[in-house]
Design an enzyme around this catalytic site. Structure first.
Site, mmCIF file in Angstrom:
data_model
loop_
_atom_site.group_PDB
_atom_site.id
_atom_site.type_symbol
_atom_site.label_atom_id
_atom_site.label_comp_id
_atom_site.label_asym_id
_atom_site.label_seq_id
_atom_site.Cartn_x
_atom_site.Cartn_y
_atom_site.Cartn_z
ATOM 1 N N ASP A 1 6.131 0.362 -0.046
ATOM 2 C CA ASP A 1 4.814 0.676 -0.602
ATOM 3 C C ASP A 1 3.971 0.013 -2.221
ATOM 4 O OD1 ASP A 1 7.374 0.638 -2.089
ATOM 5 O OD2 ASP A 1 6.877 2.379 -2.973
ATOM 6 N N ASP A 32 5.104 -1.192 -4.715
ATOM 7 C CA ASP A 32 5.233 -1.365 -5.657
ATOM 8 C C ASP A 32 6.356 -2.078 -6.642
ATOM 9 O OD1 ASP A 32 7.086 -0.530 -4.672
ATOM 10 O OD2 ASP A 32 7.283 2.085 -6.255
ATOM 11 N N ASP A 86 7.206 -4.714 -1.153
ATOM 12 C CA ASP A 86 7.527 -4.110 -0.473
ATOM 13 C C ASP A 86 6.325 -3.583 0.194
ATOM 14 O OD1 ASP A 86 6.527 -2.233 -2.238
ATOM 15 O OD2 ASP A 86 8.863 -1.565 -2.802
ATOM 16 N N SER A 95 10.179 3.221 0.093
ATOM 17 C CA SER A 95 9.635 2.376 -0.852
ATOM 18 C C SER A 95 10.639 1.069 -0.616
ATOM 19 C CB SER A 95 11.238 2.219 -2.008
ATOM 20 O OG SER A 95 10.910 1.009 -2.984
#
Length: 333
Positions: free
Chosen positions: A251, A253, A249, A104
């Protein structure tokens, strides 16, 4: 250096001593624990695997995939992807579960395994505890050679995810195109670079400027999309006289907007603004975690719905949304 075991997966720093960091042996152990738990829970033997653009991603991905194959699972590798896209791919493939390889918003030395169930949702606290128990006991049973799983590569899901967004009735691409927007995107050297610009193009935004667009995992700045990390994006929005700045970010999400004057819109208000639009067309209940702004509750009541708080964590927000039949929910960040 660190290794953090939690109900939602395992994350740690790459390299160092086994058991104290996310080493190859730790990746195999926890992949085997997840696969073994899944095998005892459901007859389906398909698992989706995807990753963000981290430097360690290819190594970790190969370890995860080959461990699952050794347990007899048929792996659908969707390659470079986003967390929401992997979640969508699990249901698209009618898979037993999925593994997202991403840490993340953590720095580049980190990586992690995020574990999904057959609904494309993060596994529950109860299921996560069972996976951790299997990892601790190394309670694994690998397949003989004639029962190994199969491997399939399918890189269509980013495009299919964009198709799904465009198909949503409240997304009005024709209205966006009329605005002739100019947008700057900070992709922080990860998979936002291969998802956000194509999405914007499909939405009718032809003038897109990408910062940090090389997907090499060498993050140009701290990858958490907070105001103190987005001075470059803010400056670029002003320099190019753009209408909007977008930061994600690694990833994809988490989302942060920058206004046309370079100021931060604020992560807390992204969900509130979207909910205000959604509820104006589709009234109903909403959910956010208890650390989010109270503004969502006020907006929900204005539109005649009921607001429900949940515990922190996406899995808890989703669970509460199902319980109260919410039309929209999320976390402030």
């Amino acid at each position: 250096m660190a290794l953090i075991k939690s109900i939602s997966g395992i994350r740690g720093t790459i390299g160092g001593k086994t058991g104290d960091n996310l080493t190859p042996l730790d990746v195999v152990r926890f992949s085997a624990a997840y696969g073994s738990w899944l095998a005892g829970k459901i007859a389906n033997r398909t698992v989706v695997v995807g990753r963000d653009g981290r430097m360690s991603g290819p190594i970790v991905q190969e370890l995860v995939i080959n461990t699952l194959l050794s347990l007899g699972f048929n792996v659908v590798d969707i390659g470079l992807s986003t967390t929401p896209t992997v979640e969508l791919a699990v249901t698209g493939e009618k898979a037993a579960g999925g593994v997202i390889i991403t840490a993340s918003h953590n720095p580049r030395e980190w990586n992690a395994l995020k574990l999904l169930n057959s609904d494309g949702e993060f596994i529950s606290a109860e299921d996560g505890a069972l996976v951790l128990q299997k990892a601790e006991k190394e309670d694994f049973n690998f397949c003989p050679v004639d029962k190994l799983g199969t491997y399939t590569f399918n890189d269509t899901y980013l495009a299919r995810h964009i198709d799904a967004i465009l198909a949503y009735p409240l997304v009005k691409a024709e209205n966006i195109k009329k605005k002739n927007y100019k947008v700057v995107v900070d992709a922080v050297n990860s998979t936002g670079a291969i998802f956000i610009p194509p999405l914007l193009k499909r939405l009718g935004v032809d003038d897109v400027i990408v910062l940090n667009g090389d997907v090499d995992g060498r993050f140009a700045h701290n990858p958490e999309p907070l105001p103190e990390n987005l001075s470059g994006l803010s400056a670029a929005v002003r320099k190019h006289k753009a209408d909007l700045g977008i930061a994600v970010d690694p990833d994809v999400d988490r989302l942060c907007f920058v206004c046309e004057d370079g100021s931060m819109f604020g992560e807390e208000y992204t969900l509130v603004a979207v909910a205000d639009y959604v509820l104006s067309h589709k009234p109903g209940n909403t959910v956010s975690n208890m650390s989010s702004t109270k503004a969502l509750k006020e907006i929900t009541l204005k539109h005649g719905g009921e607001y429900f708080p949940s515990a922190v964590g996406e899995v808890n927000v989703v669970k509460k949304m199902k319980e109260v039949n919410a039309v929209i929910g999320g976390e402030g960040n």
